[in-house]
Design an enzyme around this catalytic site. Structure first.
Site, PDB file in Angstrom:
ATOM      1  N   LYS A 186      -6.154  -7.005   1.031  1.00 59.03           N
ATOM      2  CA  LYS A 186      -7.407  -7.942   2.088  1.00 59.03           C
ATOM      3  C   LYS A 186      -7.031  -8.880   2.047  1.00 59.03           C
ATOM      4  O   LYS A 186      -7.570  -9.649   3.640  1.00 59.03           O
ATOM      5  CB  LYS A 186      -8.439  -7.888   1.130  1.00 59.03           C
ATOM      6  CG  LYS A 186      -9.316  -6.627   0.546  1.00 59.03           C
ATOM      7  CD  LYS A 186     -10.062  -6.354   0.494  1.00 59.03           C
ATOM      8  CE  LYS A 186     -10.716  -4.862  -0.523  1.00 59.03           C
ATOM      9  NZ  LYS A 186     -10.489  -3.926   0.053  1.00 59.03           N
ATOM     10  N   ASP A 235       0.916  -1.378  -0.016  1.00 61.50           N
ATOM     11  CA  ASP A 235      -0.134   0.211  -0.345  1.00 61.50           C
ATOM     12  C   ASP A 235       0.919   1.245  -0.424  1.00 61.50           C
ATOM     13  O   ASP A 235       1.579   1.187   0.962  1.00 61.50           O
ATOM     14  CB  ASP A 235      -0.762  -0.133   1.301  1.00 61.50           C
ATOM     15  CG  ASP A 235      -1.740  -1.378   1.280  1.00 61.50           C
ATOM     16  OD1 ASP A 235      -2.107  -1.583   0.367  1.00 61.50           O
ATOM     17  OD2 ASP A 235      -3.021  -1.223   2.469  1.00 61.50           O
ATOM     18  N   SER A 257      -4.707  -3.936  12.871  1.00 66.05           N
ATOM     19  CA  SER A 257      -5.449  -5.027  13.905  1.00 66.05           C
ATOM     20  C   SER A 257      -4.653  -5.731  15.591  1.00 66.05           C
ATOM     21  O   SER A 257      -3.345  -5.872  15.231  1.00 66.05           O
ATOM     22  CB  SER A 257      -5.937  -6.551  13.169  1.00 66.05           C
ATOM     23  OG  SER A 257      -4.780  -6.959  12.999  1.00 66.05           O
ATOM     24  N   ARG A 293      -4.673   4.080  14.588  1.00 67.63           N
ATOM     25  CA  ARG A 293      -3.618   3.132  13.778  1.00 67.63           C
ATOM     26  C   ARG A 293      -3.412   3.388  12.739  1.00 67.63           C
ATOM     27  O   ARG A 293      -4.492   2.970  11.289  1.00 67.63           O
ATOM     28  CB  ARG A 293      -3.294   1.555  14.343  1.00 67.63           C
ATOM     29  CG  ARG A 293      -3.561   0.697  15.721  1.00 67.63           C
ATOM     30  CD  ARG A 293      -2.956  -0.172  15.485  1.00 67.63           C
ATOM     31  NE  ARG A 293      -3.413  -0.614  17.943  1.00 67.63           N
ATOM     32  CZ  ARG A 293      -3.564  -1.675  18.637  1.00 67.63           C
ATOM     33  NH1 ARG A 293      -3.273  -2.717  17.136  1.00 67.63           N
ATOM     34  NH2 ARG A 293      -3.739  -2.203  19.163  1.00 67.63           N
ATOM     35  N   GLY A 302     -12.424  -3.525   7.952  1.00 66.23           N
ATOM     36  CA  GLY A 302     -13.599  -4.644   7.608  1.00 66.23           C
ATOM     37  C   GLY A 302     -12.768  -5.740   7.630  1.00 66.23           C
ATOM     38  O   GLY A 302     -12.691  -6.776   7.584  1.00 66.23           O
ATOM     39  N   ASP A 303     -11.311  -5.584   7.689  1.00 67.06           N
ATOM     40  CA  ASP A 303     -10.154  -7.117   7.317  1.00 67.06           C
ATOM     41  C   ASP A 303      -9.960  -7.167   8.134  1.00 67.06           C
ATOM     42  O   ASP A 303     -10.323  -8.930   8.903  1.00 67.06           O
ATOM     43  CB  ASP A 303      -9.005  -6.926   6.211  1.00 67.06           C
ATOM     44  CG  ASP A 303      -9.135  -6.323   5.175  1.00 67.06           C
ATOM     45  OD1 ASP A 303      -9.966  -6.365   4.421  1.00 67.06           O
ATOM     46  OD2 ASP A 303      -8.155  -5.355   4.783  1.00 67.06           O
TER      47      ASP A 303
HETATM   48  O1  RIB Z   1      -9.469  -3.603   2.920  1.00 67.85           O
HETATM   49  C1  RIB Z   1      -7.895  -3.026   3.036  1.00 67.85           C
HETATM   50  C2  RIB Z   1      -7.074  -3.158   1.433  1.00 67.85           C
HETATM   51  O2  RIB Z   1      -7.885  -2.945   0.415  1.00 67.85           O
HETATM   52  C3  RIB Z   1      -5.388  -2.365   1.114  1.00 67.85           C
HETATM   53  O3  RIB Z   1      -4.362  -2.552   1.806  1.00 67.85           O
HETATM   54  C4  RIB Z   1      -4.988  -2.343  -0.183  1.00 67.85           C
HETATM   55  O4  RIB Z   1      -4.628  -3.079  -0.312  1.00 67.85           O
HETATM   56  C5  RIB Z   1      -6.417  -2.954  -0.525  1.00 67.85           C
HETATM   57  O5  RIB Z   1      -6.565  -4.151  -1.117  1.00 67.85           O
END
Ligand code: RIB
Length: 285
Positions: free
Chosen positions: A44, A17, A273, A267, A233-234
């Site tokens: 994700k 990212d 997380s 963060r 969301g992850d």
């Molecule tokens: O859900 C967030 C993620 O979406 C980021 O880390 C980015 O890489 C995209 O995949």
């Protein structure tokens, strides 16, 4: 009886990212300056794998990266946390996935992904360890997720992000579908006859869990000061899956997932997380 620790396979994406922090987002055609830029591990699949690991699960990441310098940087946090990376593949001729992210002063984000090797993740690169649950998202081909879920009865969580038309075959195999409000509106019509659980997230307003047209749990998010909502969301998806597989009832699992996601947004980056100890120690502002 609940497995201890639970074994989770995450079949999904890995990105690096590139995050630009801006006071506000530009309008179309507008140039703004004064941004600061950082590189963070993301994707994700990787974010969800790390979140599940921090909650104590044994985690196996099934993913494709480029045979390039970005791969190690993108996997650094997972390596350090002890996620099993033996099932990752490094593809010649492809870049590791790259996400270009803007984060505003309010912690909101806009994301553009160049998928690179994630889009080339096919059945040929797939090898599956024995797991209690599989978690998948839509940054890799759906046929690969279907192949991973075939021939085993692992609980399947599908985080339907980013939005795209859902394969009927994949939906039929899914036990838990996780969507945010935008994704819920986009896939709503495709869910007729879906018999699994549907978790819908509402940002700072918490989340609900529905099954068979009935709400089976609803939880609020604790108030926190959001720095970066990327990856919330992850964290939610991983925490809800781990909780359910550990045998928590739906209400307790949903509350834990909302708390984990809330802590993650305090963060920077998509991999903020919390650990189980951090969950237990949380006190609201
Ligand atoms: O859900 C967030 C993620 O979406 C980021 O880390 C980015 O890489 C995209 O995949």
């Amino acid at each position: 009886m609940k497995p201890d620790p639970v074994r989770i396979g995450v079949v999904g994406s890995v990105n690096l990212d590139i995050v630009a922090s801006v006071r506000r987002f530009p309008e179309p055609g507008e140039t703004i300056t004064g941004a600061s830029v950082e590189r963070h591990p993301g994707g994700k699949g990787a974010n969800q794998a790390l979140a599940a690991r921090r909650l104590g699960a044994d985690v196996y990441l099934l993913a494709c990266l480029g045979a390039d310098d970005m791969a190690g940087e993108a996997l650094a946090g997972l390596t350090q946390a002890g996620v099993n990376l033996d099932f990752c593949r490094y593809l010649d001729g492809y870049n590791t996935g790259l996400a270009l992210i803007w984060v505003s002063d309010e912690g909101e984000n806009k994301i553009v992904v160049a998928p690179g090797a994630n889009a080339a993740f096919g059945e040929d690169q797939l090898e599956l360890p024995h797991v209690d649950a599989l978690i998948a998202q839509l940054e890799i081909p759906q046929d690969t997720i279907i192949a991973a879920a075939r021939g085993n009865n692992a609980f399947l969580t599908l985080n339907a992000a980013p939005v795209r038309p859902l394969s009927r075959q994949l939906l039929e195999r899914t036990d838990l579908l996780v969507v945010n409000e935008i994704e819920a509106r986009a896939v709503g019509a495709e869910l007729t006859g879906f018999s699994g659980m549907i978790a819908t997230t509402y940002g700072r307003n918490g989340a609900s869990l529905r099954q068979g047209g009935r709400e089976i749990a609803r939880a609020q998010s604790p108030r926190v000061r959001a720095v970066d909502t990327t990856g919330a969301g992850d964290t939610f998806t991983a925490a809800l899956t781990v909780g359910l597989i550990e045998g928590l009832d739906p209400q307790a699992a949903l509350e834990r997932a909302c708390l984990a996601a809330a802590i993650s947004v305090t963060r920077p980056g998509a991999q903020g997380s919390p650990t189980r100890e951090e969950l237990a120690a949380f006190t609201p502002d």
